[in-house]
Design a protein around this motif. Structure first.
Motif, PDB file in Angstrom:
ATOM      1  N   ALA A   1      51.791  -5.625 -80.964  1.00 14.52           N
ATOM      2  CA  ALA A   1      50.614  -6.466 -81.181  1.00 14.52           C
ATOM      3  C   ALA A   1      49.333  -5.694 -80.907  1.00 14.52           C
ATOM      4  O   ALA A   1      48.343  -5.806 -81.647  1.00 14.52           O
ATOM      5  CB  ALA A   1      50.687  -7.702 -80.284  1.00 14.52           C
ATOM      6  N   LEU A   2      49.336  -4.897 -79.848  1.00 14.05           N
ATOM      7  CA  LEU A   2      48.144  -4.135 -79.494  1.00 14.05           C
ATOM      8  C   LEU A   2      47.815  -3.055 -80.527  1.00 14.05           C
ATOM      9  O   LEU A   2      46.651  -2.685 -80.708  1.00 14.05           O
ATOM     10  CB  LEU A   2      48.332  -3.492 -78.117  1.00 14.05           C
ATOM     11  CG  LEU A   2      48.384  -4.475 -76.941  1.00 14.05           C
ATOM     12  CD1 LEU A   2      48.832  -3.772 -75.674  1.00 14.05           C
ATOM     13  CD2 LEU A   2      47.035  -5.142 -76.735  1.00 14.05           C
ATOM     14  N   ARG A   3      48.829  -2.553 -81.213  1.00  8.28           N
ATOM     15  CA  ARG A   3      48.643  -1.530 -82.250  1.00  8.28           C
ATOM     16  C   ARG A   3      48.931  -2.128 -83.624  1.00  8.28           C
ATOM     17  O   ARG A   3      49.462  -1.451 -84.518  1.00  8.28           O
ATOM     18  CB  ARG A   3      49.555  -0.350 -81.989  1.00  8.28           C
ATOM     19  CG  ARG A   3      49.373   0.292 -80.619  1.00  8.28           C
ATOM     20  CD  ARG A   3      48.166   1.196 -80.559  1.00  8.28           C
ATOM     21  NE  ARG A   3      48.426   2.474 -81.209  1.00  8.28           N
ATOM     22  CZ  ARG A   3      47.531   3.450 -81.317  1.00  8.28           C
ATOM     23  NH1 ARG A   3      46.309   3.272 -80.823  1.00  8.28           N
ATOM     24  NH2 ARG A   3      47.830   4.584 -81.906  1.00  8.28           N
ATOM     25  N   ALA A   4      48.553  -3.400 -83.792  1.00  3.51           N
ATOM     26  CA  ALA A   4      48.900  -4.119 -85.013  1.00  3.51           C
ATOM     27  C   ALA A   4      48.372  -3.435 -86.270  1.00  3.51           C
ATOM     28  O   ALA A   4      49.047  -3.401 -87.299  1.00  3.51           O
ATOM     29  CB  ALA A   4      48.382  -5.552 -84.929  1.00  3.51           C
ATOM     30  N   ASP A   5      47.167  -2.862 -86.222  1.00  2.00           N
ATOM     31  CA  ASP A   5      46.620  -2.190 -87.405  1.00  2.00           C
ATOM     32  C   ASP A   5      47.559  -1.079 -87.875  1.00  2.00           C
ATOM     33  O   ASP A   5      47.811  -0.938 -89.080  1.00  2.00           O
ATOM     34  CB  ASP A   5      45.246  -1.592 -87.087  1.00  2.00           C
ATOM     35  CG  ASP A   5      44.148  -2.638 -87.092  1.00  2.00           C
ATOM     36  OD1 ASP A   5      44.049  -3.386 -88.079  1.00  2.00           O
ATOM     37  OD2 ASP A   5      43.398  -2.712 -86.095  1.00  2.00           O
ATOM     38  N   ARG A   6      48.088  -0.312 -86.933  1.00  2.00           N
ATOM     39  CA  ARG A   6      48.975   0.800 -87.286  1.00  2.00           C
ATOM     40  C   ARG A   6      50.324   0.285 -87.789  1.00  2.00           C
ATOM     41  O   ARG A   6      50.885   0.827 -88.750  1.00  2.00           O
ATOM     42  CB  ARG A   6      49.191   1.704 -86.060  1.00  2.00           C
ATOM     43  CG  ARG A   6      47.918   2.281 -85.472  1.00  2.00           C
ATOM     44  CD  ARG A   6      47.270   3.309 -86.379  1.00  2.00           C
ATOM     45  NE  ARG A   6      46.100   3.917 -85.770  1.00  2.00           N
ATOM     46  CZ  ARG A   6      46.132   5.011 -85.017  1.00  2.00           C
ATOM     47  NH1 ARG A   6      47.268   5.628 -84.775  1.00  2.00           N
ATOM     48  NH2 ARG A   6      45.018   5.501 -84.507  1.00  2.00           N
ATOM     49  N   VAL A   7      50.852  -0.749 -87.150  1.00  3.40           N
ATOM     50  CA  VAL A   7      52.136  -1.306 -87.582  1.00  3.40           C
ATOM     51  C   VAL A   7      52.010  -1.911 -88.978  1.00  3.40           C
ATOM     52  O   VAL A   7      52.854  -1.684 -89.849  1.00  3.40           O
ATOM     53  CB  VAL A   7      52.643  -2.357 -86.576  1.00  3.40           C
ATOM     54  CG1 VAL A   7      53.897  -3.063 -87.119  1.00  3.40           C
ATOM     55  CG2 VAL A   7      52.965  -1.717 -85.229  1.00  3.40           C
ATOM     56  N   LEU A   8      50.935  -2.671 -89.185  1.00  4.28           N
ATOM     57  CA  LEU A   8      50.771  -3.340 -90.481  1.00  4.28           C
ATOM     58  C   LEU A   8      50.542  -2.357 -91.616  1.00  4.28           C
ATOM     59  O   LEU A   8      50.788  -2.684 -92.782  1.00  4.28           O
ATOM     60  CB  LEU A   8      49.619  -4.349 -90.409  1.00  4.28           C
ATOM     61  CG  LEU A   8      50.047  -5.781 -90.026  1.00  4.28           C
ATOM     62  CD1 LEU A   8      50.618  -5.827 -88.626  1.00  4.28           C
ATOM     63  CD2 LEU A   8      48.892  -6.763 -90.169  1.00  4.28           C
ATOM     64  N   ALA A   9      50.097  -1.167 -91.295  1.00  6.71           N
ATOM     65  CA  ALA A   9      49.920  -0.151 -92.332  1.00  6.71           C
ATOM     66  C   ALA A   9      51.253   0.316 -92.901  1.00  6.71           C
ATOM     67  O   ALA A   9      51.306   0.914 -93.983  1.00  6.71           O
ATOM     68  CB  ALA A   9      49.150   1.039 -91.768  1.00  6.71           C
TER      69      ALA A   9
END
Length: 558
Positions: free
Chosen positions: A417-425
């Protein structure tokens, strides 16, 4: 004079009705004498345990989903060889027969309680086996649900799997227990049945049969001997809820037309057939571990393909989100060496099982890819327990290789959740599992009832993490859904939409109310609700703040 009792509301709704208590379990006679032949007495105990196991297995076969899984696991407890050995040892020491059974099972329960978490909850299931076997040995009526001949509020210390699996919602108006938690089998099955439920209400132990009570499964309030106007209000509210929810139909959306897909959670093929007949937009969570649990070997490629094809065919033309195997921790597999783990919830579970056993994931994805190709269904696949962007990327690559074009990840670990931008990429979509995300956020075992307040999905810190994922989804134009218990709370559904969530997956019986409450609020109102909830100091005040913002008709409904 009316008296108020407070517990933990785990299944919404307000009802009024008379109490009917679960019968007290049988106990070994104080004057029991040892039998003359330990071998014959052991045969008597074995026969009683076998009768209990067969009864539980028959009930498992007559139901499905979570109820069937729990009943099957409980039946296996009754046939545990180590339990047989313990009873044999006590009988050979000259202990009385019924007392030997009771003592052996209580010793195992003490061990389970010491392990904590999921294993501690299984102690209650094993005690149910004990109570049923004692009834057989003593020639007493089998413990279980009372049948007073009229609708009633069921009150007891706790409910066993066999009790909850056979509840009739036309007979049981609500459930109130002294024990339990937000993810106990009582809570999960009550939501599935659409029955209001309050757990962890220790003061309910003095409620007597026939006492009139008003039960609020949202707030956890239980009022005994209520004033007549409060009874009338509860009955009118229940009737209004039934009538209003019956009027809603079609896709989920807010008052100003923002689409919010309303989906169902399923665990078995039988679940799929029942849910497919409902007014829902598809499946938001297909728990596939039901194909694996209780087996001594992994299901074959062909077995899995056939099972997936049946589920996809039932939902032809609708979306089906499949979660790959979520084993380990509270769902160990007999054919997988899980090893000794100090804390299984933080160990090798979910996607991490494929690190040790990559063939399990490869076979599952291959079977799902074949089933998807042969049914031309809208299949989405996601991995549980993803913690890093690289894990998400590796899973998506494996799914693509199996012919699955839409692949995503569960957001259950705060790191994701905290690195959501990277995961969602790396993915096509994400789905938030609020149960585990709450557990890991608050360092609170989801099976530990006394920590229920920390596991409240209304907790602002949890909502902050969901907001981070929702915002990342909007920036990346990647769909964000929720498939945890929070999705089925009508008011919280509005908050989730205000945080950027655009699909909600829940127990089938909750969809009608969620649809109605969403339709009563615009997207801007949902955003205002979300802001109010995040600004609160705890889960209780968050819910109160949002309830104050809801329309009068909605407050009357929930």
């Amino acid at each position: 004079m009316s008296t108020h009792r407070a517990g933990l509301g785990v299944s919404p709704g307000v009802v009024a009705g008379p109490v009917a208590r679960l019968a007290a379990p049988p106990r070994p006679p104080a004057d029991e004498k040892p039998g003359d032949d330990p071998v014959a007495e052991l045969a008597r105990v074995d026969a009683a345990l076998d009768q209990v196991a067969r009864t539980l297995q028959e009930r498992a076969q007559a139901t499905s989903g979570d109820a069937a899984d729990v009943l099957t696991a409980t039946a296996l407890m009754a046939r545990d060889p180590s339990l047989h050995s313990s009873i044999q040892g006590l009988l050979e020491q000259g202990r009385p027969t019924v007392a030997s059974l009771d003592s052996a099972i209580e010793s195992v329960c003490d061990v389970l309680a010491g392990l904590g978490g999921y294993m501690a909850e299984r102690a209650g299931d094993l005690r149910d086996v004990r109570n049923r076997a004692l009834a057989v040995l003593l020639g007493l009526p089998m413990p279980g649900i009372p049948h007073p001949g009229h609708p009633f509020v069921l009150v007891g210390h706790d409910l066993s799997p066999a009790d909850t699996a056979t509840l009739d919602p036309a007979e049981v108006l609500a459930i109130v227990t002294e024990e339990g938690g937000p993810t106990s089998h009582t809570a999960i099955l009550a939501k599935g049945l659409g029955v209001p439920a309050v757990v962890r209400c220790p003061s309910s132990r003095d409620l007597e049969d026939g006492t009139l009570v008003v039960v609020d499964g949202s707030t956890g309030s239980v009022i005994a001997d209520p004033a007549p106007d409060l009874v009338t209000q509860a009955l009118e509210q229940a009737d209004a809820r039934r009538r209003l929810t019956a009027t809603g139909a079609g896709p989920g959306r807010t008052a100003d037309g923002t689409a919010v897909a309303l989906l169902v959670n399923i665990a078995t093929i039988d679940d799929a057939h029942r849910a497919a007949a409902l007014d829902c937009e598809g499946v938001g969570l297909f728990r596939t571990e039901g194909m694996y649990l209780g087996r001594h070997s992994a299901p074959t490629l062909e077995e899995q393909e056939a099972g997936y094809r049946e589920v996809l065919t039932a939902f032809a033309g609708r979306k089906v989100v499949v979660r790959t195997l979520d084993a380990g921790a509270d769902k160990p597999l007999a054919f997988v060496e899980h090893g000794d783990e100090e804390n299984p919830a933080l160990g090798v579970r979910g996607l991490r099982v494929s690190w040790r056993h990559p063939e399990l994931l490869q076979t599952q994805l291959q079977a799902l890819g074949r089933a998807a190709a042969s049914t031309a269904s809208d299949v989405w696949v996601m991995a549980p327990m993803v913690a890093t962007p690289s894990e998400a990327a590796d899973f998506v690559a494996s799914a693509r290789a199996a012919g699955l074009s839409v692949a995503g990840a569960m957001i259950e670990v705060p790191a994701a959740a905290l690195r959501a931008d990277r995961v969602l990429a790396e993915v096509d979509f994400v789905s938030i599992g609020t149960n585990d995300l709450a557990q890991y956020t608050f360092a609170a075992d989801r099976m530990q009832g006394e920590l229920a307040a920390l596991l409240d999905p209304w907790q602002p810190a949890l909502l902050d993490l969901i907001a981070a994922v929702g915002a990342a989804g909007e920036r990346a134009h990647v769909p964000v859904g929720v498939c945890g218990e929070a999705a089925g709370d009508p008011l919280l559904a509005c908050v989730l939409v205000g945080l950027g969530v655009r699909s909600l997956s829940m127990a089938p019986g909750l969809i009608a109310t969620v649809r109605l409450v969403l339709a009563a609020h615009s997207l801007e109102e949902c955003r205002a609700m979300a802001a109010a909830a995040r600004d609160a100091v705890d889960g209780v005040t968050a819910r109160e703040a949002v309830r104050a913002l809801a329309g009068e008709a909605v407050r009357a409904l929930i």
